[in-house]
Design a protein around this motif. Structure first.
Motif, PDB file in Angstrom:
ATOM      1  N   ASN A  75      46.407  36.313  54.000  1.00  0.00           N
ATOM      2  CA  ASN A  75      47.210  35.535  54.943  1.00  0.00           C
ATOM      3  C   ASN A  75      46.649  35.637  56.355  1.00  0.00           C
ATOM      4  OD1 ASN A  75      49.816  34.047  55.580  1.00  0.00           O
ATOM      5  ND2 ASN A  75      50.043  35.835  56.888  1.00  0.00           N
ATOM      6  N   ARG A  76      46.157  36.819  56.731  1.00  0.00           N
ATOM      7  CA  ARG A  76      45.599  37.012  58.082  1.00  0.00           C
ATOM      8  C   ARG A  76      44.386  36.115  58.297  1.00  0.00           C
ATOM      9  NH1 ARG A  76      44.037  41.836  57.624  1.00  0.00           N
ATOM     10  NH2 ARG A  76      41.797  41.554  57.694  1.00  0.00           N
ATOM     11  N   GLN A  77      43.526  36.018  57.294  1.00  0.00           N
ATOM     12  CA  GLN A  77      42.327  35.196  57.443  1.00  0.00           C
ATOM     13  C   GLN A  77      42.675  33.706  57.512  1.00  0.00           C
ATOM     14  OE1 GLN A  77      39.651  36.482  58.313  1.00  0.00           O
ATOM     15  NE2 GLN A  77      40.270  38.583  57.879  1.00  0.00           N
ATOM     16  N   VAL A  78      43.644  33.276  56.700  1.00  0.00           N
ATOM     17  CA  VAL A  78      44.075  31.880  56.761  1.00  0.00           C
ATOM     18  C   VAL A  78      44.693  31.583  58.123  1.00  0.00           C
ATOM     19  CG1 VAL A  78      45.677  30.181  55.794  1.00  0.00           C
ATOM     20  CG2 VAL A  78      44.383  31.680  54.269  1.00  0.00           C
ATOM     21  N   GLU A  79      45.515  32.516  58.627  1.00  0.00           N
ATOM     22  CA  GLU A  79      46.124  32.334  59.947  1.00  0.00           C
ATOM     23  C   GLU A  79      45.054  32.254  61.029  1.00  0.00           C
ATOM     24  OE1 GLU A  79      49.225  31.950  61.217  1.00  0.00           O
ATOM     25  OE2 GLU A  79      49.949  31.649  59.180  1.00  0.00           O
ATOM     26  N   ASN A  80      44.021  33.088  60.926  1.00  0.00           N
ATOM     27  CA  ASN A  80      42.945  33.050  61.919  1.00  0.00           C
ATOM     28  C   ASN A  80      42.253  31.693  61.932  1.00  0.00           C
ATOM     29  OD1 ASN A  80      43.153  35.557  63.102  1.00  0.00           O
ATOM     30  ND2 ASN A  80      41.728  36.556  61.701  1.00  0.00           N
ATOM     31  N   LEU A  81      41.981  31.149  60.750  1.00  0.00           N
ATOM     32  CA  LEU A  81      41.328  29.842  60.670  1.00  0.00           C
ATOM     33  C   LEU A  81      42.216  28.739  61.240  1.00  0.00           C
ATOM     34  CD1 LEU A  81      39.729  30.117  57.129  1.00  0.00           C
ATOM     35  CD2 LEU A  81      38.516  30.067  59.305  1.00  0.00           C
TER      36      LEU A  81
END
Length: 252
Positions: A75-81
């Protein structure tokens, strides 16, 4: 005219090579950062399905913890993108409201617990601290990304300290660690998109600090970093704010 044409051709070629390099960097980072937690989740779910009747409660809890951590990472990586896309497209809209900085900081520390078990994050609640007008979700993300970076790039048992100061309607949040710092010649690159320090541990897309800086600048603020003596790194978030000492505004 021919010389200028050749120079332009050379610049275009260099820009194209840089774009390809950036694209490859992003793909390589994403292939690891997205595939790893997805693989963890799939294999853990398979283990639970195949051994539902034989696994002990403690083993089931351990597997569920692995799924939880992997899901948070994904979820953190998707949020960053998504956040980087919002920043670059200019569609980021701030939701300014009165917030309690103490509550925001403690909430962020709590969310980092799965990653900070071998570190100490120290923050002393500020009594009689005024309410501040900010976008709570965005500033929490800024602090989260900075703290996560400090956890990732400092040795186990390092101490990370958070300090808050208000002076002339400027809120400053310092995040200081006692790690090894970074080479002075690389400090200017630390907020670049997709940049990761040489010889860094695997993992990470190099977006967290770039997003943090973009979010701070969206508040007309400034995010900076410096090495400190005898060793360590200090991030400084400076935000122009409105303040209020009427504490019951939170309950309206």
């Amino acid at each position: 005219f021919q010389i200028k044409k050749e120079e332009k051709k050379s610049r275009d070629k260099e820009e194209q090579e840089n774009t390809i390099k950036l694209y490859n960097t992003l793909l390589n980072s994403l292939s690891h950062e997205l595939r790893t937690p997805i693989s963890t989740i799939i294999s853990s779910v398979d283990t639970l399905k195949e051994n539902a009747t034989t696994l002990s409660i403690s083993n089931q809890d351990e597997i569920l913890d692995q799924i939880d951590i992997a899901a948070i990472r994904l979820n953190r990586q998707v949020e960053n993108l998504l956040n980087m896309s919002r920043l670059e497209s200019g569609t980021l809209k701030l939701n300014i409201e009165w917030i309690d900085i103490n509550d925001l900081i403690f909430s962020t520390i709590q969310k980092l617990k799965p990653y900070s078990q071998r570190h100490t994050i120290h923050y002393e609640s500020q009594s009689n601290f005024p309410l501040c007008k900010l976008d709570a979700g965005i500033i929490e993300q800024v602090l989260y990304n900075i703290l996560f970076n400090s956890i990732q790039y400092t040795p186990p048992n390092s101490i990370i300290t958070i300090d808050t100061i208000i002076d002339k309607e400027i809120l400053t949040i310092h995040v200081t660690d006692n790690g090894n710092g970074i080479p002075e010649n690389l400090i200017s690159k630390i907020f670049d998109k997709f940049y990761r320090l040489p010889n860094s541990k695997t993992g990470g897309t190099g977006l967290g600090l770039s997003i943090a800086k973009g979010f701070v600048e969206a508040h007309r603020g400034n995010l900076s970093v410096m090495n400190i003596s005898p060793k360590g790194l200090k991030f400084s978030i400076e935000l122009p704010i409105e303040i209020s000492y009427i504490n019951n505004l939170k309950n309206e």
